[in-house]
Design a protein around this motif. Structure first.
Motif, PDB file in Angstrom:
ATOM      1  N   CYS A 127       0.836  -1.199   0.000  1.00  0.00           N
ATOM      2  CA  CYS A 127       0.000   0.000   0.000  1.00  0.00           C
ATOM      3  C   CYS A 127       0.876   1.256   0.000  1.00  0.00           C
ATOM      4  N   PRO A 128       0.693   2.180  -0.948  1.00  0.00           N
ATOM      5  CA  PRO A 128       1.439   3.445  -0.902  1.00  0.00           C
ATOM      6  C   PRO A 128       1.078   4.227   0.356  1.00  0.00           C
ATOM      7  N   VAL A 129       2.046   4.954   0.906  1.00  0.00           N
ATOM      8  CA  VAL A 129       1.820   5.694   2.150  1.00  0.00           C
ATOM      9  C   VAL A 129       0.634   6.644   2.020  1.00  0.00           C
ATOM     10  N   GLU A 130       0.516   7.284   0.851  1.00  0.00           N
ATOM     11  CA  GLU A 130      -0.550   8.278   0.673  1.00  0.00           C
ATOM     12  C   GLU A 130      -1.946   7.654   0.650  1.00  0.00           C
ATOM     13  N   ASN A 131      -2.043   6.328   0.463  1.00  0.00           N
ATOM     14  CA  ASN A 131      -3.362   5.674   0.421  1.00  0.00           C
ATOM     15  C   ASN A 131      -3.812   5.110   1.764  1.00  0.00           C
ATOM     16  N   THR A 132      -2.918   5.096   2.746  1.00  0.00           N
ATOM     17  CA  THR A 132      -3.278   4.454   4.021  1.00  0.00           C
ATOM     18  C   THR A 132      -4.469   5.130   4.696  1.00  0.00           C
ATOM     19  N   ASP A 133      -4.581   6.457   4.568  1.00  0.00           N
ATOM     20  CA  ASP A 133      -5.705   7.165   5.199  1.00  0.00           C
ATOM     21  C   ASP A 133      -6.958   7.162   4.337  1.00  0.00           C
ATOM     22  N   LYS A 134      -6.830   6.800   3.060  1.00  0.00           N
ATOM     23  CA  LYS A 134      -7.972   6.846   2.141  1.00  0.00           C
ATOM     24  C   LYS A 134      -8.776   5.541   2.155  1.00  0.00           C
ATOM     25  N   ILE A 135      -8.138   4.437   2.550  1.00  0.00           N
ATOM     26  CA  ILE A 135      -8.825   3.138   2.518  1.00  0.00           C
ATOM     27  C   ILE A 135      -9.642   2.962   3.792  1.00  0.00           C
ATOM     28  N   ASN A 136     -10.953   2.782   3.635  1.00  0.00           N
ATOM     29  CA  ASN A 136     -11.857   2.599   4.776  1.00  0.00           C
ATOM     30  C   ASN A 136     -12.790   1.419   4.510  1.00  0.00           C
ATOM     31  N   ARG A 137     -13.772   1.237   5.381  1.00  0.00           N
ATOM     32  CA  ARG A 137     -14.678   0.088   5.270  1.00  0.00           C
ATOM     33  C   ARG A 137     -15.446   0.100   3.947  1.00  0.00           C
ATOM     34  N   ASP A 138     -15.923   1.277   3.523  1.00  0.00           N
ATOM     35  CA  ASP A 138     -16.696   1.358   2.280  1.00  0.00           C
ATOM     36  C   ASP A 138     -15.855   0.948   1.075  1.00  0.00           C
ATOM     37  N   VAL A 139     -14.619   1.402   1.038  1.00  0.00           N
ATOM     38  CA  VAL A 139     -13.714   1.049  -0.069  1.00  0.00           C
ATOM     39  C   VAL A 139     -13.477  -0.459  -0.075  1.00  0.00           C
ATOM     40  N   LEU A 140     -13.251  -1.029   1.092  1.00  0.00           N
ATOM     41  CA  LEU A 140     -12.999  -2.469   1.197  1.00  0.00           C
ATOM     42  C   LEU A 140     -14.226  -3.274   0.789  1.00  0.00           C
ATOM     43  N   HIS A 141     -15.411  -2.853   1.239  1.00  0.00           N
ATOM     44  CA  HIS A 141     -16.651  -3.558   0.877  1.00  0.00           C
ATOM     45  C   HIS A 141     -16.900  -3.506  -0.625  1.00  0.00           C
ATOM     46  N   SER A 142     -16.602  -2.370  -1.246  1.00  0.00           N
ATOM     47  CA  SER A 142     -16.775  -2.235  -2.689  1.00  0.00           C
ATOM     48  C   SER A 142     -15.897  -3.239  -3.433  1.00  0.00           C
ATOM     49  N   TYR A 143     -14.656  -3.386  -2.972  1.00  0.00           N
ATOM     50  CA  TYR A 143     -13.728  -4.340  -3.597  1.00  0.00           C
ATOM     51  C   TYR A 143     -14.169  -5.781  -3.327  1.00  0.00           C
ATOM     52  N   LEU A 144     -14.526  -6.059  -2.087  1.00  0.00           N
ATOM     53  CA  LEU A 144     -14.925  -7.422  -1.705  1.00  0.00           C
ATOM     54  C   LEU A 144     -16.158  -7.892  -2.475  1.00  0.00           C
ATOM     55  N   SER A 145     -17.101  -6.995  -2.720  1.00  0.00           N
ATOM     56  CA  SER A 145     -18.326  -7.377  -3.432  1.00  0.00           C
ATOM     57  C   SER A 145     -18.029  -7.821  -4.863  1.00  0.00           C
ATOM     58  N   SER A 146     -16.930  -7.321  -5.442  1.00  0.00           N
ATOM     59  CA  SER A 146     -16.564  -7.700  -6.813  1.00  0.00           C
ATOM     60  C   SER A 146     -15.758  -8.984  -6.866  1.00  0.00           C
ATOM     61  N   TYR A 147     -14.847  -9.161  -5.911  1.00  0.00           N
ATOM     62  CA  TYR A 147     -13.848 -10.234  -6.036  1.00  0.00           C
ATOM     63  C   TYR A 147     -14.049 -11.403  -5.081  1.00  0.00           C
ATOM     64  N   TYR A 148     -14.760 -11.207  -3.981  1.00  0.00           N
ATOM     65  CA  TYR A 148     -14.968 -12.306  -3.029  1.00  0.00           C
ATOM     66  C   TYR A 148     -16.289 -13.008  -3.328  1.00  0.00           C
ATOM     67  N   THR A 149     -16.364 -13.590  -4.514  1.00  0.00           N
ATOM     68  CA  THR A 149     -17.553 -14.339  -4.926  1.00  0.00           C
ATOM     69  C   THR A 149     -17.193 -15.826  -4.995  1.00  0.00           C
ATOM     70  N   PRO A 150     -18.167 -16.733  -4.767  1.00  0.00           N
ATOM     71  CA  PRO A 150     -17.857 -18.169  -4.695  1.00  0.00           C
ATOM     72  C   PRO A 150     -17.137 -18.724  -5.920  1.00  0.00           C
ATOM     73  N   ASP A 151     -17.469 -18.211  -7.121  1.00  0.00           N
ATOM     74  CA  ASP A 151     -16.826 -18.737  -8.330  1.00  0.00           C
ATOM     75  C   ASP A 151     -15.360 -18.357  -8.433  1.00  0.00           C
ATOM     76  N   ARG A 152     -14.888 -17.441  -7.576  1.00  0.00           N
ATOM     77  CA  ARG A 152     -13.478 -17.032  -7.562  1.00  0.00           C
ATOM     78  C   ARG A 152     -12.748 -17.595  -6.345  1.00  0.00           C
ATOM     79  N   MET A 153     -13.357 -18.597  -5.686  1.00  0.00           N
ATOM     80  CA  MET A 153     -12.778 -19.156  -4.457  1.00  0.00           C
ATOM     81  C   MET A 153     -12.552 -20.659  -4.576  1.00  0.00           C
TER      82      MET A 153
END
Length: 519
Positions: free
Chosen positions: A219-245
């Motif tokens: 993670c770049p230093v400048e992004n550490t304060d920008k990543i929050n729960r909403d950002v993580l949930h947005s990513y997880l909803s795309s990539y953490y699907t059963p067909d990718r596990m």
């Protein structure tokens, strides 16, 4: 037949003078030894059942696909403990549409509080009841959650893995602690004496500029304060699907693992909801080549009674191939043939002292501190590179030595060195696969990429088939690509990228001559 059996019985189990132990012998008390034959079954003792080699099918990797697309893979292995985990087709290469560093965050947040478990301590205490440990690793193309525990606790382990993967709380406090941990890790990365992780990042960024596997894994230093729960949930909803596990397990029965998967991973609503996220990034890696230079004072990297001398580090790489291609095996043999390592080695069998980078580089040029070959391979590309380090005043000579080694790869390949490299590769493969966690990762990664698994004996057969002509063919193809170069340290005498490219296009690998009045 009956007569023959009777004769055998009489011959083998006749009087004591024939096969007993009591002939003329007695205890100190005077009583005679009992007459016991060494070749006849003892009376009253159950018949022995001897172990026999079972059919190979029992030890093949079994794969079941559930209704939601989740793949369940297992491998039998004797022992009380098992290793089970979930691998997700997700990593830093998929972050082009998101903030860079999400995978780094997810790795650090793994096994924190979930819907069922209030804290990381609660998870660890649950695992402790089954003698278990847990770990999470994020790479460029995979995130892996794994647990090793007593096989009798499989139900608890799969329940925990499902909760950790699909139901993380991602509380504000946990995210803030993760920010602090990542900042510390980034500081440590720039201060540690061994620059190999940093150089690996740089060579990938140079080889695949701004795309897929060239995206930053940390993670770049400048992004550490920008990543929050909403950002993580947005990513997880795309990539953490059963067909990718893939749910993979080693040391357990396949039917039991499938049963647990159906119980805890089928029809489960993830904490981020079932709404579709952004479209999955299916970009294919684009090799660009190029150079990334970081001028850095390395004179005080390791202080102490015996400080490491100031070194300049160079890594030169060329595109190889995907691990799905047939040429992957010849490239693996080539990497083993190049070998290398540090200028100091304890020696001994299997230490690589007869590899080319030892014989041609480290043994001939005492001033070089390191020369090591690496091969990184992904589902759509690969990178073969050589890392070298030396005093800053000898950088130009060091670069020329490495470019000459690349050119020599396409030359004659000795039968002895090829056989040694193939034997060493097979040996390393088999020794690594003695470890249960390594088998787990191998099963999980292969099934995630291909939905099947090549067994060790199949890979060994492919390695044995590699010929000198295969090595020459893959190297010739590789040398037609632009090089990728990463340089770290005092770069005053570093040759230009154009000169390095010219050396790799020449017949002898030499850099263009420089004519100076003053040096």
């Amino acid at each position: 037949m009956a007569a023959a059996m009777a004769w055998l019985r009489r011959g083998a189990c006749g009087p004591a003078r024939r096969c007993g132990l009591a002939a003329g012998r007695s205890y100190s008390g005077g009583s005679a030894y009992p007459s016991v034959s060494l070749t006849c079954p003892l009376p009253g003792v159950p018949k022995a059942v001897f172990a026999a080699a079972e059919s190979r099918e029992r030890f093949e990797t079994r794969v079941t696909v559930l209704e939601n697309g989740l793949r369940v893979a297992s491998q039998n292995k004797f022992g009380q403990f098992c290793t089970v985990g979930i691998l997700v087709n997700s990593g830093s290469r998929h972050e082009a549409k998101y903030l860079s560093g999400i995978s780094h965050f997810l790795e650090k947040l793994a096994f924190s509080s979930t819907a069922q478990f209030g804290s990381k301590d609660e998870i660890l205490l649950t695992l402790e009841k089954h003698g278990g440990i847990c770990d999470c690793q994020a790479s460029r193309d995979t995130i892996m959650y794994a647990v090793s525990a007593d096989a009798r606790g499989l139900d608890t382990v799969v329940n925990l893995l499902a909760d950790v993967t699909l139901q993380p709380r991602l509380s504000d406090e946990e995210i803030e602690m993760t920010r602090m941990a990542i900042r510390f890790e980034l500081e440590d990365l720039n201060m540690r004496p061994d620059p190999e992780p940093l150089l690996t990042e740089m060579i990938h960024a140079a080889a695949f500029r701004d795309n897929t596997v060239g995206l930053n894994r940390f993670c770049p230093v400048e992004n550490t304060d920008k990543i929050n729960r909403d950002v993580l949930h947005s990513y997880l909803s795309s990539y953490y699907t059963p067909d990718r596990m893939v749910l993979a397990g080693v040391g357990i029965e396949h039917e039991h693992l499938v049963e647990c998967a159906r119980k805890y991973l089928l029809g489960v609503q993830p904490v981020w909801g079932s709404g579709q996220g952004r479209a999955v990034d299916r970009s294919v890696a684009q090799y660009t080549g190029g150079i990334i230079k970081v001028e850095k004072d390395m004179s005080d990297v390791s202080l102490g009674p015996t400080p490491i001398p100031e070194l300049t580090h160079i890594m030169i790489g060329l595109e190889s191939c995907s691990f799905l291609e047939d040429d992957f095996i010849p490239f693996a043999v080539l990497n083993m043939m190049m070998g290398g390592g540090g200028s100091f080695s304890a020696g001994g069998p299997g230490k690589g002292m007869f590899t080319r980078l030892y014989l041609n580089v480290l043994n001939r040029h005492h001033w070089m501190y390191n020369a090591t070959s690496y091969h990184h391979s992904y589902e759509d590309t690969g990178l073969l590179c050589i890392h070298a380090s030396a005093d800053p005043k000898q950088v130009r000579e060091m670069v020329e030595i490495i470019t000459r080694e690349f050119i020599l790869m396409a030359g004659a390949v000795g039968e002895v060195e090829l056989e040694r490299a193939k034997t060493q590769l097979k040996s390393m493969l088999m020794m690594n696969l003695e470890s249960r966690p390594v088998i787990f990762e191998d099963v999980g990664r292969q099934v995630l990429a291909t939905s099947t698994r090549k067994l060790p004996h199949e890979l060994c057969a492919l390695i044995s088939q590699v010929k000198p002509s295969d090595i020459k063919r893959v190297v010739t193809k590789m040398l037609h690509k632009k090089p990728a170069v990463a340089a770290l340290g005092d770069l005053t005498d570093l040759p230009s990228y154009e000169h390095i490219q010219a050396a790799l296009s020449s017949k002898d690998g030499r850099l263009p001559r420089l004519y100076r009045l003053f040096r």
